[in-house]
Design a protein around this motif. Structure first.
Motif, mmCIF file in Angstrom:
data_model
loop_
_atom_site.group_PDB
_atom_site.id
_atom_site.type_symbol
_atom_site.label_atom_id
_atom_site.label_comp_id
_atom_site.label_asym_id
_atom_site.label_seq_id
_atom_site.Cartn_x
_atom_site.Cartn_y
_atom_site.Cartn_z
ATOM 1 N N TRP A 98 -37.753 -98.314 34.246
ATOM 2 C CA TRP A 98 -36.874 -99.267 33.577
ATOM 3 C C TRP A 98 -35.946 -99.988 34.545
ATOM 4 O O TRP A 98 -35.556 -101.131 34.302
ATOM 5 N N TYR A 105 -30.372 -102.195 33.779
ATOM 6 C CA TYR A 105 -30.594 -100.791 33.418
ATOM 7 C C TYR A 105 -29.658 -99.859 34.168
ATOM 8 O O TYR A 105 -29.464 -99.977 35.381
ATOM 9 N N VAL A 173 -32.499 -97.992 26.184
ATOM 10 C CA VAL A 173 -32.768 -99.387 26.553
ATOM 11 C C VAL A 173 -32.206 -100.325 25.486
ATOM 12 O O VAL A 173 -31.554 -101.337 25.801
#
Length: 286
Positions: A98, A105, A173
């Motif tokens: 990610w 992130y 996320v």
């Protein structure tokens, strides 16, 4: 999956030796119930002939009840250490992916606990399943859930377990991208849309788990049969399957996580594309 045991993640917090924090009343403060959520509580209530749903939602263990022997177990549990290292591996590889996929992130932390835990979203019992708390940006997991995943939900395999963790990282996320906040605001404006929005959130987290699966496959981590394990796990925790197990009937209007077919489909979509932009479960791109 191809992985080599060898240490714990720097983002791992081991609270298995701590008490559950004085009772498991409530799940407030925005806590995201993990895979199965409320429906898992219904299934477990039937299995153990105990109203776990009521306990979790407000009538639970009295505050101050002494911790059980399991809660007082030592942190260095040799029987679970390989699993601790496995979840560390999945956590680190998923988060590394990610970091490459979205510039904003920031790492989540993963908390291991037994039976009960206190989070920024309030106290919770292991019966809720793994969950993500946006308030403290932590994923909470009782390792016994993976035994349940195999024995009670017929979803064995290490990639099935990895899917569970990747799904919860998917909620992180969503938190970083502002999706979780948007959903809460939307539910406040239109409470009747709450279930529909919850399903969209969960299916998007499934799709994000598939996106990580794509990167894991390209990195040579996956083996033959791993994708099938992930798809089976996604289907195993579909609302229709769990409702059928617990009540013998299906009520689509009460879905909170999505049907087995939808969960499989969105996980596969992320897995086949490797692109989080395809995970538009809210239909905003239409």
């Amino acid at each position: 999956m191809r992985w080599t045991p060898g240490g714990r993640s720097d983002n791992l917090e081991d609270r298995r030796g701590a008490s559950g924090g004085g009772g498991f009343r409530g799940g407030g403060g925005g806590m995201k119930l993990g895979l199965g959520g409320t429906v898992v509580l219904l299934v477990l209530s039937l299995i153990f002939k105990r109203d776990l749903l009521t306990e979790f939602s407000g009538g639970g263990v009295p505050s101050g009840q002494p911790a059980s022997a399991a809660q007082e177990a030592p942190l260095a549990d040799a029987n679970e250490e390989k699993m601790v290292q496995f979840v560390s591996f999945v956590l680190d590889t998923a988060q590394a992916s990610w970091h490459q996929l979205i510039p904003q992130y920031r790492d989540a932390r993963l908390v291991l606990f037994r039976e009960g835990v206190q989070s920024a979203c309030g106290p919770a019992s292991a019966a809720s399943g793994p969950f993500y708390c946006p308030g403290d940006q932590r994923v909470y997991v009782d390792l016994s859930f993976f035994d349940q995943l195999e024995r009670q939900f017929a979803a064995p395999g290490d990639f099935a377990q990895a899917y569970v963790l990747a799904h919860e990282i998917g909620h992180h996320v969503q938190n970083l991208l502002g999706t979780e906040r948007e959903m809460r605001n939307a539910v406040q404006r239109n409470p009747a849309a709450g279930n529909q929005l919850s399903v969209a959130m969960e299916l998007q987290a499934d799709c994000y788990a598939g996106v990580w699966g794509y990167t894991a496959a390209r990195a040579g981590i996956l083996q033959a049969g791993d994708l099938d394990e992930g798809l089976s796990a996604a289907a195993a925790v579909g609302d229709d399957r769990l409702q059928k197990m617990s009540t013998g009937s299906v009520n689509r209007e009460s879905f909170t996580h999505g049907s087995s077919a939808d969960r499989r489909a969105w996980f596969r979509k992320g897995f086949e594309s490797g692109d989080p932009r395809v995970c538009d479960t809210f239909g905003r791109g239409r």
